[in-house]
Design a protein around this motif. Structure first.
Motif, PDB file in Angstrom:
ATOM      1  N   LYS A 140     -33.183 -21.613 -23.394  1.00  0.00           N
ATOM      2  CA  LYS A 140     -34.263 -22.759 -22.618  1.00  0.00           C
ATOM      3  C   LYS A 140     -33.158 -23.710 -22.307  1.00  0.00           C
ATOM      4  O   LYS A 140     -33.588 -24.094 -20.754  1.00  0.00           O
ATOM      5  CB  LYS A 140     -35.010 -23.930 -24.469  1.00  0.00           C
ATOM      6  CG  LYS A 140     -36.059 -24.860 -23.552  1.00  0.00           C
ATOM      7  CD  LYS A 140     -36.375 -25.536 -24.428  1.00  0.00           C
ATOM      8  CE  LYS A 140     -36.864 -27.002 -23.986  1.00  0.00           C
ATOM      9  NZ  LYS A 140     -36.916 -27.598 -25.657  1.00  0.00           N
ATOM     10  N   VAL A 141     -32.107 -25.000 -23.053  1.00  0.00           N
ATOM     11  CA  VAL A 141     -31.276 -25.302 -22.596  1.00  0.00           C
ATOM     12  C   VAL A 141     -30.464 -24.893 -21.486  1.00  0.00           C
ATOM     13  O   VAL A 141     -30.283 -25.253 -20.336  1.00  0.00           O
ATOM     14  CB  VAL A 141     -30.238 -25.419 -23.591  1.00  0.00           C
ATOM     15  CG1 VAL A 141     -28.797 -26.265 -22.834  1.00  0.00           C
ATOM     16  CG2 VAL A 141     -31.116 -26.568 -23.758  1.00  0.00           C
ATOM     17  N   GLY A 142     -30.255 -22.869 -21.768  1.00  0.00           N
ATOM     18  CA  GLY A 142     -29.509 -22.886 -20.540  1.00  0.00           C
ATOM     19  C   GLY A 142     -30.041 -22.103 -18.804  1.00  0.00           C
ATOM     20  O   GLY A 142     -29.738 -22.443 -18.378  1.00  0.00           O
ATOM     21  N   ARG A 143     -31.913 -22.221 -19.144  1.00  0.00           N
ATOM     22  CA  ARG A 143     -32.481 -21.960 -17.814  1.00  0.00           C
ATOM     23  C   ARG A 143     -32.764 -23.175 -17.421  1.00  0.00           C
ATOM     24  O   ARG A 143     -32.134 -22.713 -16.255  1.00  0.00           O
ATOM     25  CB  ARG A 143     -34.525 -21.874 -18.650  1.00  0.00           C
ATOM     26  CG  ARG A 143     -33.726 -20.392 -18.864  1.00  0.00           C
ATOM     27  CD  ARG A 143     -35.271 -19.907 -19.044  1.00  0.00           C
ATOM     28  NE  ARG A 143     -35.576 -18.068 -19.540  1.00  0.00           N
ATOM     29  CZ  ARG A 143     -36.513 -17.904 -20.235  1.00  0.00           C
ATOM     30  NH1 ARG A 143     -37.846 -19.211 -21.021  1.00  0.00           N
ATOM     31  NH2 ARG A 143     -36.654 -17.031 -19.994  1.00  0.00           N
ATOM     32  N   GLN A 144     -32.736 -24.077 -18.321  1.00  0.00           N
ATOM     33  CA  GLN A 144     -32.463 -25.735 -17.654  1.00  0.00           C
ATOM     34  C   GLN A 144     -31.292 -25.880 -17.167  1.00  0.00           C
ATOM     35  O   GLN A 144     -31.363 -26.864 -15.558  1.00  0.00           O
ATOM     36  CB  GLN A 144     -32.538 -27.020 -18.875  1.00  0.00           C
ATOM     37  CG  GLN A 144     -34.471 -27.089 -19.211  1.00  0.00           C
ATOM     38  CD  GLN A 144     -34.628 -28.072 -20.469  1.00  0.00           C
ATOM     39  OE1 GLN A 144     -33.703 -28.188 -21.059  1.00  0.00           O
ATOM     40  NE2 GLN A 144     -35.732 -28.285 -20.544  1.00  0.00           N
ATOM     41  N   LEU A 145     -29.718 -25.422 -17.884  1.00  0.00           N
ATOM     42  CA  LEU A 145     -28.679 -25.906 -17.143  1.00  0.00           C
ATOM     43  C   LEU A 145     -29.006 -25.308 -16.099  1.00  0.00           C
ATOM     44  O   LEU A 145     -28.186 -25.080 -14.531  1.00  0.00           O
ATOM     45  CB  LEU A 145     -27.801 -25.463 -17.611  1.00  0.00           C
ATOM     46  CG  LEU A 145     -26.909 -26.355 -19.068  1.00  0.00           C
ATOM     47  CD1 LEU A 145     -25.832 -26.326 -19.281  1.00  0.00           C
ATOM     48  CD2 LEU A 145     -26.440 -27.657 -18.184  1.00  0.00           C
ATOM     49  N   ARG A 146     -29.088 -23.842 -15.899  1.00  0.00           N
ATOM     50  CA  ARG A 146     -29.106 -22.468 -14.016  1.00  0.00           C
ATOM     51  C   ARG A 146     -30.080 -23.747 -13.618  1.00  0.00           C
ATOM     52  O   ARG A 146     -29.679 -23.272 -12.340  1.00  0.00           O
ATOM     53  CB  ARG A 146     -29.874 -21.465 -14.447  1.00  0.00           C
ATOM     54  CG  ARG A 146     -28.615 -20.427 -15.500  1.00  0.00           C
ATOM     55  CD  ARG A 146     -29.678 -19.510 -15.112  1.00  0.00           C
ATOM     56  NE  ARG A 146     -30.943 -19.198 -16.124  1.00  0.00           N
ATOM     57  CZ  ARG A 146     -31.223 -18.171 -16.833  1.00  0.00           C
ATOM     58  NH1 ARG A 146     -30.596 -17.314 -17.437  1.00  0.00           N
ATOM     59  NH2 ARG A 146     -32.749 -17.932 -16.831  1.00  0.00           N
ATOM     60  N   GLN A 147     -30.645 -24.494 -13.407  1.00  0.00           N
ATOM     61  CA  GLN A 147     -30.993 -25.160 -12.625  1.00  0.00           C
ATOM     62  C   GLN A 147     -29.994 -25.693 -12.044  1.00  0.00           C
ATOM     63  O   GLN A 147     -30.150 -26.333 -10.016  1.00  0.00           O
ATOM     64  CB  GLN A 147     -32.653 -26.011 -12.825  1.00  0.00           C
ATOM     65  CG  GLN A 147     -33.407 -25.520 -13.282  1.00  0.00           C
ATOM     66  CD  GLN A 147     -35.060 -26.016 -13.477  1.00  0.00           C
ATOM     67  OE1 GLN A 147     -34.782 -27.265 -13.440  1.00  0.00           O
ATOM     68  NE2 GLN A 147     -35.771 -24.867 -14.623  1.00  0.00           N
ATOM     69  N   VAL A 148     -29.139 -26.925 -12.352  1.00  0.00           N
ATOM     70  CA  VAL A 148     -28.296 -27.045 -12.017  1.00  0.00           C
ATOM     71  C   VAL A 148     -26.878 -27.493 -11.720  1.00  0.00           C
ATOM     72  O   VAL A 148     -26.017 -27.989 -11.039  1.00  0.00           O
ATOM     73  CB  VAL A 148     -28.753 -28.642 -12.111  1.00  0.00           C
ATOM     74  CG1 VAL A 148     -29.956 -29.454 -12.659  1.00  0.00           C
ATOM     75  CG2 VAL A 148     -28.310 -28.819 -14.313  1.00  0.00           C
ATOM     76  N   TRP A 149     -26.643 -25.610 -13.066  1.00  0.00           N
ATOM     77  CA  TRP A 149     -25.275 -26.140 -12.637  1.00  0.00           C
ATOM     78  C   TRP A 149     -24.638 -24.903 -11.477  1.00  0.00           C
ATOM     79  O   TRP A 149     -25.121 -24.369 -11.014  1.00  0.00           O
ATOM     80  CB  TRP A 149     -24.949 -24.871 -14.247  1.00  0.00           C
ATOM     81  CG  TRP A 149     -23.428 -25.387 -14.445  1.00  0.00           C
ATOM     82  CD1 TRP A 149     -22.814 -23.937 -14.109  1.00  0.00           C
ATOM     83  CD2 TRP A 149     -22.884 -26.296 -15.183  1.00  0.00           C
ATOM     84  NE1 TRP A 149     -21.440 -24.426 -14.972  1.00  0.00           N
ATOM     85  CE2 TRP A 149     -21.479 -25.992 -15.413  1.00  0.00           C
ATOM     86  CE3 TRP A 149     -23.733 -27.430 -16.083  1.00  0.00           C
ATOM     87  CZ2 TRP A 149     -20.602 -26.449 -16.451  1.00  0.00           C
ATOM     88  CZ3 TRP A 149     -22.773 -27.996 -16.467  1.00  0.00           C
ATOM     89  CH2 TRP A 149     -21.161 -27.783 -17.505  1.00  0.00           C
ATOM     90  N   PRO A 150     -23.661 -25.211 -10.869  1.00  0.00           N
ATOM     91  CA  PRO A 150     -22.957 -24.370  -9.957  1.00  0.00           C
ATOM     92  C   PRO A 150     -22.170 -22.986 -10.400  1.00  0.00           C
ATOM     93  O   PRO A 150     -21.211 -23.036 -11.026  1.00  0.00           O
ATOM     94  CB  PRO A 150     -22.227 -25.311  -9.368  1.00  0.00           C
ATOM     95  CG  PRO A 150     -21.279 -26.476 -10.183  1.00  0.00           C
ATOM     96  CD  PRO A 150     -22.667 -26.367 -10.954  1.00  0.00           C
ATOM     97  N   LEU A 151     -22.836 -22.477 -10.365  1.00  0.00           N
ATOM     98  CA  LEU A 151     -23.022 -21.181 -10.537  1.00  0.00           C
ATOM     99  C   LEU A 151     -22.443 -19.613  -9.040  1.00  0.00           C
ATOM    100  O   LEU A 151     -23.203 -20.129  -8.728  1.00  0.00           O
ATOM    101  CB  LEU A 151     -23.664 -19.748 -11.805  1.00  0.00           C
ATOM    102  CG  LEU A 151     -23.665 -20.611 -13.322  1.00  0.00           C
ATOM    103  CD1 LEU A 151     -25.503 -20.450 -13.854  1.00  0.00           C
ATOM    104  CD2 LEU A 151     -22.822 -20.845 -13.602  1.00  0.00           C
ATOM    105  N   LEU A 152     -21.852 -18.480  -9.465  1.00  0.00           N
ATOM    106  CA  LEU A 152     -21.439 -18.247  -8.904  1.00  0.00           C
ATOM    107  C   LEU A 152     -21.203 -16.837  -9.096  1.00  0.00           C
ATOM    108  O   LEU A 152     -21.055 -16.344 -10.198  1.00  0.00           O
ATOM    109  CB  LEU A 152     -19.730 -18.278  -8.386  1.00  0.00           C
ATOM    110  CG  LEU A 152     -18.748 -19.225  -8.033  1.00  0.00           C
ATOM    111  CD1 LEU A 152     -17.635 -19.872  -7.618  1.00  0.00           C
ATOM    112  CD2 LEU A 152     -19.673 -19.740  -6.881  1.00  0.00           C
ATOM    113  N   PRO A 153     -21.999 -16.150  -8.469  1.00  0.00           N
ATOM    114  CA  PRO A 153     -22.136 -14.934  -8.497  1.00  0.00           C
ATOM    115  C   PRO A 153     -20.693 -13.876  -8.890  1.00  0.00           C
ATOM    116  O   PRO A 153     -20.263 -13.678  -8.576  1.00  0.00           O
ATOM    117  CB  PRO A 153     -22.770 -13.565  -7.579  1.00  0.00           C
ATOM    118  CG  PRO A 153     -22.448 -14.656  -6.097  1.00  0.00           C
ATOM    119  CD  PRO A 153     -22.189 -15.767  -6.686  1.00  0.00           C
TER     120      PRO A 153
END
Length: 153
Positions: A140-153
């Motif tokens: 749940k926290v990971g899904r929320q973080l993914r909305q704002v966290w800059p991740l590179l493929p």
């Protein structure tokens, strides 16, 4: 790579603090997988990402004491983007998991040292399992973080 670059990569690798893998053939297998994915990459962006994975796999094996392949000699015009992308990509992933562990009040958040792709719920669940963190909450926290966290493929 020049000595200063090698020193910086050693420090970065030490900061990540990834656990050594066993058996040692894990490193060779991982590199083969990354090379295969690099060959299959179509777009320049995919090629950059996969090349950074190849470099990361080689560097990790070297610094963990199981060198499997030498990196090509550093040529700034060819490699600076790959190294920059690699450093950003894996540092962002590492920090993502640490942050998620802190938000979940994991008792040993400082031991969470992961760089697997957090864009997949299955990977987040695997990380939770490895660190005895509630998988439902961590996902749940990971899904929320993914909305704002800059991740590179």
């Amino acid at each position: 790579m020049r000595p200063i670059g090698d020193t910086l990569l050693k420090r970065w690798h030490a900061m990540l603090g990834l656990p050594r893998q066993s058996p040692p053939s894990w490193y060779r297998d991982r590199l083969r997988e990354e090379l295969r994915e690099r060959r299959l990459a179509k777009t320049p962006w995919q090629k950059l990402s996969e090349t950074s994975d190849v470099f990361f796999s080689s560097i990790r094996a070297q610094y963990d004491g199981f060198p499997v392949r030498k990196l090509p000699p550093f040529v700034a015009s060819r490699h600076v983007l790959v190294y920059a992308y690699m450093l950003a990509k894996f540092t962002l992933r590492w920090k993502f998991y640490r942050t998620a562990a802190v938000i979940c009040n994991a008792p040993h958040y400082d031991l969470v040292r992961e760089v697997v792709n957090p864009n997949k719920d299955q990977k987040i669940e695997e990380v939770a399992s490895r660190h005895q963190i509630d998988a439902v909450e961590f996902k749940k926290v990971g899904r929320q973080l993914r909305q704002v966290w800059p991740l590179l493929p």
